[in-house]
Structures are given as C-alpha cells and as structure tokens.
Design a protein around this motif. Sequence first.
Motif, PDB file in Angstrom:
ATOM      1  N   GLY A   1       0.784  -1.226   0.000  1.00 14.59           N
ATOM      2  CA  GLY A   1       0.000   0.000   0.000  1.00 14.59           C
ATOM      3  C   GLY A   1       0.817   1.278   0.000  1.00 14.59           C
ATOM      4  O   GLY A   1       0.241   2.377   0.057  1.00 14.59           O
ATOM      5  N   ASP A   2       2.140   1.164  -0.078  1.00 17.06           N
ATOM      6  CA  ASP A   2       2.991   2.351   0.007  1.00 17.06           C
ATOM      7  C   ASP A   2       3.160   3.083  -1.322  1.00 17.06           C
ATOM      8  O   ASP A   2       3.542   4.253  -1.343  1.00 17.06           O
ATOM      9  CB  ASP A   2       4.388   1.963   0.527  1.00 17.06           C
ATOM     10  CG  ASP A   2       4.347   1.410   1.936  1.00 17.06           C
ATOM     11  OD1 ASP A   2       3.372   1.696   2.654  1.00 17.06           O
ATOM     12  OD2 ASP A   2       5.284   0.681   2.315  1.00 17.06           O
ATOM     13  N   VAL A   3       2.899   2.387  -2.419  1.00 18.52           N
ATOM     14  CA  VAL A   3       3.175   2.934  -3.744  1.00 18.52           C
ATOM     15  C   VAL A   3       1.933   2.784  -4.614  1.00 18.52           C
ATOM     16  O   VAL A   3       1.314   1.714  -4.658  1.00 18.52           O
ATOM     17  CB  VAL A   3       4.368   2.198  -4.409  1.00 18.52           C
ATOM     18  CG1 VAL A   3       4.622   2.738  -5.815  1.00 18.52           C
ATOM     19  CG2 VAL A   3       5.618   2.333  -3.551  1.00 18.52           C
ATOM     20  N   GLY A   4       1.583   3.838  -5.334  1.00 23.25           N
ATOM     21  CA  GLY A   4       0.485   3.754  -6.283  1.00 23.25           C
ATOM     22  C   GLY A   4       0.858   2.849  -7.451  1.00 23.25           C
ATOM     23  O   GLY A   4       2.006   2.834  -7.896  1.00 23.25           O
ATOM     24  N   VAL A   5      -0.113   2.090  -7.938  1.00 27.43           N
ATOM     25  CA  VAL A   5       0.130   1.127  -9.014  1.00 27.43           C
ATOM     26  C   VAL A   5      -0.744   1.462 -10.213  1.00 27.43           C
ATOM     27  O   VAL A   5      -1.946   1.670 -10.078  1.00 27.43           O
ATOM     28  CB  VAL A   5      -0.147  -0.322  -8.542  1.00 27.43           C
ATOM     29  CG1 VAL A   5      -0.012  -1.300  -9.706  1.00 27.43           C
ATOM     30  CG2 VAL A   5       0.793  -0.701  -7.403  1.00 27.43           C
ATOM     31  N   MET A   6      -0.127   1.503 -11.392  1.00 31.87           N
ATOM     32  CA  MET A   6      -0.841   1.720 -12.641  1.00 31.87           C
ATOM     33  C   MET A   6      -0.516   0.561 -13.573  1.00 31.87           C
ATOM     34  O   MET A   6       0.632   0.335 -13.926  1.00 31.87           O
ATOM     35  CB  MET A   6      -0.420   3.062 -13.266  1.00 31.87           C
ATOM     36  CG  MET A   6      -1.232   3.468 -14.503  1.00 31.87           C
ATOM     37  SD  MET A   6      -0.881   2.530 -16.017  1.00 31.87           S
ATOM     38  CE  MET A   6       0.868   2.900 -16.254  1.00 31.87           C
ATOM     39  N   ILE A   7      -1.525  -0.213 -13.948  1.00 31.86           N
ATOM     40  CA  ILE A   7      -1.354  -1.329 -14.873  1.00 31.86           C
ATOM     41  C   ILE A   7      -2.079  -0.997 -16.164  1.00 31.86           C
ATOM     42  O   ILE A   7      -3.291  -0.798 -16.174  1.00 31.86           O
ATOM     43  CB  ILE A   7      -1.898  -2.645 -14.291  1.00 31.86           C
ATOM     44  CG1 ILE A   7      -1.250  -2.944 -12.929  1.00 31.86           C
ATOM     45  CG2 ILE A   7      -1.654  -3.795 -15.258  1.00 31.86           C
ATOM     46  CD1 ILE A   7      -1.846  -4.146 -12.221  1.00 31.86           C
ATOM     47  N   GLY A   8      -1.331  -0.920 -17.240  1.00 36.13           N
ATOM     48  CA  GLY A   8      -1.926  -0.705 -18.552  1.00 36.13           C
ATOM     49  C   GLY A   8      -1.710  -1.936 -19.405  1.00 36.13           C
ATOM     50  O   GLY A   8      -0.603  -2.479 -19.453  1.00 36.13           O
ATOM     51  N   GLY A   9      -2.764  -2.407 -20.065  1.00 33.73           N
ATOM     52  CA  GLY A   9      -2.563  -3.609 -20.863  1.00 33.73           C
ATOM     53  C   GLY A   9      -3.802  -4.049 -21.597  1.00 33.73           C
ATOM     54  O   GLY A   9      -4.874  -3.454 -21.491  1.00 33.73           O
ATOM     55  N   ASP A  10      -3.630  -5.127 -22.342  1.00 35.95           N
ATOM     56  CA  ASP A  10      -4.738  -5.803 -22.999  1.00 35.95           C
ATOM     57  C   ASP A  10      -5.059  -7.021 -22.142  1.00 35.95           C
ATOM     58  O   ASP A  10      -4.323  -8.003 -22.134  1.00 35.95           O
ATOM     59  CB  ASP A  10      -4.334  -6.220 -24.419  1.00 35.95           C
ATOM     60  CG  ASP A  10      -5.494  -6.833 -25.188  1.00 35.95           C
ATOM     61  OD1 ASP A  10      -6.502  -7.210 -24.553  1.00 35.95           O
ATOM     62  OD2 ASP A  10      -5.391  -6.945 -26.425  1.00 35.95           O
ATOM     63  N   PHE A  11      -6.184  -6.943 -21.415  1.00 32.39           N
ATOM     64  CA  PHE A  11      -6.551  -8.001 -20.487  1.00 32.39           C
ATOM     65  C   PHE A  11      -7.474  -9.027 -21.129  1.00 32.39           C
ATOM     66  O   PHE A  11      -7.865  -9.998 -20.476  1.00 32.39           O
ATOM     67  CB  PHE A  11      -7.209  -7.403 -19.248  1.00 32.39           C
ATOM     68  CG  PHE A  11      -6.359  -6.364 -18.571  1.00 32.39           C
ATOM     69  CD1 PHE A  11      -5.238  -6.727 -17.854  1.00 32.39           C
ATOM     70  CD2 PHE A  11      -6.663  -5.018 -18.671  1.00 32.39           C
ATOM     71  CE1 PHE A  11      -4.438  -5.770 -17.244  1.00 32.39           C
ATOM     72  CE2 PHE A  11      -5.877  -4.049 -18.074  1.00 32.39           C
ATOM     73  CZ  PHE A  11      -4.762  -4.428 -17.358  1.00 32.39           C
ATOM     74  N   ASN A  12      -7.845  -8.804 -22.394  1.00 29.79           N
ATOM     75  CA  ASN A  12      -8.749  -9.709 -23.093  1.00 29.79           C
ATOM     76  C   ASN A  12      -9.978 -10.024 -22.244  1.00 29.79           C
ATOM     77  O   ASN A  12     -10.410 -11.178 -22.146  1.00 29.79           O
ATOM     78  CB  ASN A  12      -8.015 -10.990 -23.487  1.00 29.79           C
ATOM     79  CG  ASN A  12      -7.153 -10.790 -24.719  1.00 29.79           C
ATOM     80  OD1 ASN A  12      -7.657 -10.464 -25.788  1.00 29.79           O
ATOM     81  ND2 ASN A  12      -5.844 -10.952 -24.567  1.00 29.79           N
TER      82      ASN A  12
END
Length: 278
Positions: free
Chosen positions: A250-261
């Motif tokens: 929880g200390d760092v913001g997470v950004m996931i960009g992708g093709d999740f189908n």
Amino acid sequence: MRRWFQPAARACNLPVSQAHQVRVLTYNILADKYKRFHPYCPPEYLDWSYRYPRILQELQSYSPDILCLQEVEQTVYDSHLQPWMQQQGYCSLYQPRRTPPSYPGPDEGVSLHYRPAVFSALAHQALRFADSALVAQLVGNSSCSRVEQEYAAAISSTGSQPSSSDSPTSRHPGVCRHHKGEHRFFRRLMSREEGCVMALLQHNTSQQLMLACSTHLFSNPLFPDVKVAQAAVLCHSIAQFLQQQGFGVGDVGVMIGGDFNSQAEKYVTDKWDQVGGP
C-alpha cells in the motif's frame, strides 16, 4: 453490468496541481503477423506500411507521460519504435513473447515507455508469468505433483520402477483422476509466454512514487482459468517487486496498462459471481 465504485478513502475531490497531473496511455497496436485474424477490415488498411505511421501519429497526438503498448513485434521495437521513442523523449523497456510455429513471423511483446523529464526510474523488471515464483510454488504444491514426487522417490530408493499395483498412482487412483484437470491447467499455464514489464518511477515534481506496468493476458476464451491465474501472478509479482525495493503493497500507487482480453461487463451467472440474482 457491474457497478464501478471508488473506495471512500479515494472518493474525495481534492484539488490536484496541474504540475502533478500525469497522462497515461495504453494501446494494443496489433502485430502485423496477426492481421489475418481480422478479415472484416479492408486489407489496405491492415497493411503495416499504412498503419505504422498513423499509429505513431496517434501516440504523438496524446503525448502521454507513460505509455503501455502491446503486440509490439521485436523487429519493430528494435529497428523503429525504440529509436523513435527516444527521439520523442522517452525511455523504453520491452518484454518479448515467444510465439509458436503456427504463428509465423517475429516474436512480439509488451513495452513500457516513460518520459525522464517527468519520471525518474528507480528500478525495473521484466517477467514471463510462467517463470514466476508463485507458479513454481503452485505447481510444487499440486496434488498430482506430490504423487509424482513419491513415485520418483520410490524409484530412487529401490533402483527400479515399482510394480503397477504398488505404484503411487495405483495407491492413489482418486487423487490423479480428480486432478487430471489440474494437470491440464498447469501444463497450459506453464506453456504460455505472456508476461509483463514494470518500473518503479518517481515523479520529478512531487517526488511521489508510482509503479507502472504494461502487460497482455492470454486471449483464448476457452481458458478463463489460465487468464485469471495470469492476473493473480501479475498482482503477486508486482507486490513482490515492491517488497524487494523496500516498500509495502500500500505504500506505492500502481498503474497497470494492458490488454486483459476481458470486458467490464459480465452476463453469465456462475456460483462464484451472481449476475442479476440467483
């Protein structure tokens, strides 16, 4: 259709300084070797010489600070995309995905691009999901794996194979019959080449940390279990990577960009997730 909501802790409308705003873009650019799967489109528009300059124009028009791309062919990345990105002021990371002989052409994969004028990279990692520690742990803990280990131990101790009636498989017939599906699942999961590339970034103005990740999950709709497992491995790998850098989940913001189908909507009810009542 599922309802989307924000956790209460993040739902407040706090003012954001323009200097702290970040623009993120994710884009599957369609590898040239996969164009044959899109016969509904006129072939002249699928031609790479037509598409590629327009893709670059599109990317340039959005001017993102972080860019996640999928289906980037290795030759395109090495010879054209990475040098072009460098000219545009981006640093680039790449994770290839090996493809079987039934899909002739160069390997393709995912790439992650960020502006060093906006972010400084503290660490980065590229990962094939099947090579993750979580998958190895799951395979090692599977029921049939334990039976096979017992069989190998019997051969090692006696120097010969046990009789068919005394083999671990015969002594535990229900285990392996029950877990034939488990075997098929792990074989399918281990054979896949999907993965991700991630970077721990620090925003130069605010000094805030962000984990940026680009990924592409398995596309075959006949194997949703493999896709879910890859998503779980992705999240576990991100958490493990952050812990290796000395940060809690929880200390760092997470950004996931992708093709999740996958789609945001679900229309079929199952026992784990009810849609529209029982």
